[in-house]
Design an enzyme around this catalytic site. Structure first.
Site: not given
Ligand code: CP3
Length: 354
Positions: A27, A31, A40, A77, A154
């Site tokens: 990652r 952020r 973003r 992703d 998921y």
């Protein structure tokens, strides 16, 4: 194709000599970086960022401008495949990913078709091609996918989960349906990763974030078996070079030998296993990636360097170690601490490569 200026990451995965231990961060685009938040915002939302090749390339390169990283990872992703299968991926602020149409029964699984990597998923391949151009041979580009089991969690839970009750109910009450889903996902991951390789990914990694919630037997049957199928189905050479494959099961330390026996080149470790123990058990069978606790990046520079030194010592001399965090970087760590980490790996690892 441009010559790679820094191939330490690829060489370490193949256990070829290097002058210092290569490092990247799971990652690494995200952020915790103010420039990521700005890009973003420009894209509007996360999926629009993934679907815009120029902006996905920009955020992939951002951490490389700040830090002396030895690899870039495609900005995308793992949930692109379920989205392309028609489940309707969306992100609710503060709650993580969700699906509009989760999988509930056999009929749902039977309806699913394999997405075309140059069709519904072409935006990912366009990002790979754009990033390869943007990198201009600076470091290798890592492509990735989720493992079938992790993607299925998921898809069946409808989003993130803590107890995994829906998918475990399917696993124990209707295993055939789950196997049908996992098999379709494995086929889809093979096509997807091979397309990423063809588009320019120089190594690929499979994220099995949730394999560690399974019993040992169920891990074999519902996660590892399908990752093995993926390893068998991948293109292993492209542009005249080996394309190394890394498998990462979070909390999978107890199954290291089994993961290494799939034929992968590298095994990713989280921080719950001691690097020295992992090395003792694996020897030079495969390369090891990891494994500093990402929370260590909240600590002082001295403490970060001390931890890096301990992990380097645990692995010991010679090639076959790709330094990384044991999982993704947290979004509130001070960005300068990531720089301390990367520089410490390079500086402190030299004596292990003489
Ligand atoms: O490593 C990188 O820099 C490449 C990009 C990358 C992302 N997701 C970007 C992302 C990678 C490799 C992933 C993989 C991924 N995605 C995994 C496997 C690895 C892991 O962390 O275990 C998983 C389980 C996902 C699913 C996912 N995507 C979740 C749970 C979330 C929400 C997380 C959160 O903090 O909100 C995402 C969204 C996501 N994927 C973000 C990023 C940068 C945050 C989106 C944002 O900008 O708000």
């Amino acid at each position: 194709m441009t010559e790679l200026k820094n191939d330490r990451y690829l060489r370490a995965l193949l256990k070829e000599p290097v002058d210092y231990t290569p490092v990247w961060m799971m990652r690494q685009a995200g952020r915790y970086l103010p420039e990521y938040k700005a890009t973003r915002a420009q894209a509007g939302d996360f999926m629009s960022l993934c679907k815009n090749a120029e902006l996905a390339c920009e955020v992939t390169l951002q951490p490389l401008r700040r830090y002396d990283l030895d690899a870039a990872i495609l900005f995308s992703d793992i949930l692109t495949i379920p989205d392309a299968m028609g489940l309707g991926l969306y992100f609710e602020t503060g709650e993580g990913p969700k699906f509009e149409r989760p999988i509930t029964c056999k009929a749902d699984v039977e309806k699913i078709g394999l997405p075309d990597p140059e069709g519904e998923l072409q935006y990912v391949m366009n990002a790979v091609r754009t990033i390869r151009k943007g990198l201009d041979g600076q470091v290798p580009l890592i492509g990735f996918s989720g493992s079938p089991w992790t993607l299925a969690t998921y898809m069946v839970e409808g989003g993130s989960s803590k107890a995994f009750t829906k998918i475990k109910k399917m696993m124990y009450a209707d295993p055939q349906t789950l196997h049908l889903l996992l098999d379709k996902l494995a086929d889809s991951v093979i096509e997807y990763l091979n397309a990423q390789i063809k588009a320019g990914a120089q190594s690929v990694m499979v994220f099995d974030t949730w394999g560690g919630v399974l019993t040992p037997r169920d891990y074999n049957d519902f996660s590892l078996q399908y990752m093995h199928k993926i390893v068998d189905g991948l293109v292993r050479e492209n542009e005249g070079r080996r394309v190394p494959v890394t498998l990462f099961t979070k909390n999978g330390g107890m199954w290291l030998e089994k993961i290494a026996a799939t034929g992968c080149d590298g095994v990713g470790l989280d921080w719950t296993i001691d690097m020295a123990e992992a090395k003792r058990r694996i020897g030079d069978k495969v390369a090891l990636q990891g494994n500093m606790d990402p929370s260590m990046l909240y600590a002082s520079p001295e403490r970060i360097r001390e931890e890096v030194a301990t992990i380097l010592e645990g692995f010991g001399t010679g090639s076959g170690h790709v330094f990384n965090l044991g999982h993704g970087i947290h979004l509130d760590v001070p960005p300068e601490n990531a720089g301390v980490f990367v520089d410490a790996v390079h500086e402190l690892s030299r004596p292990y490569h003489k």
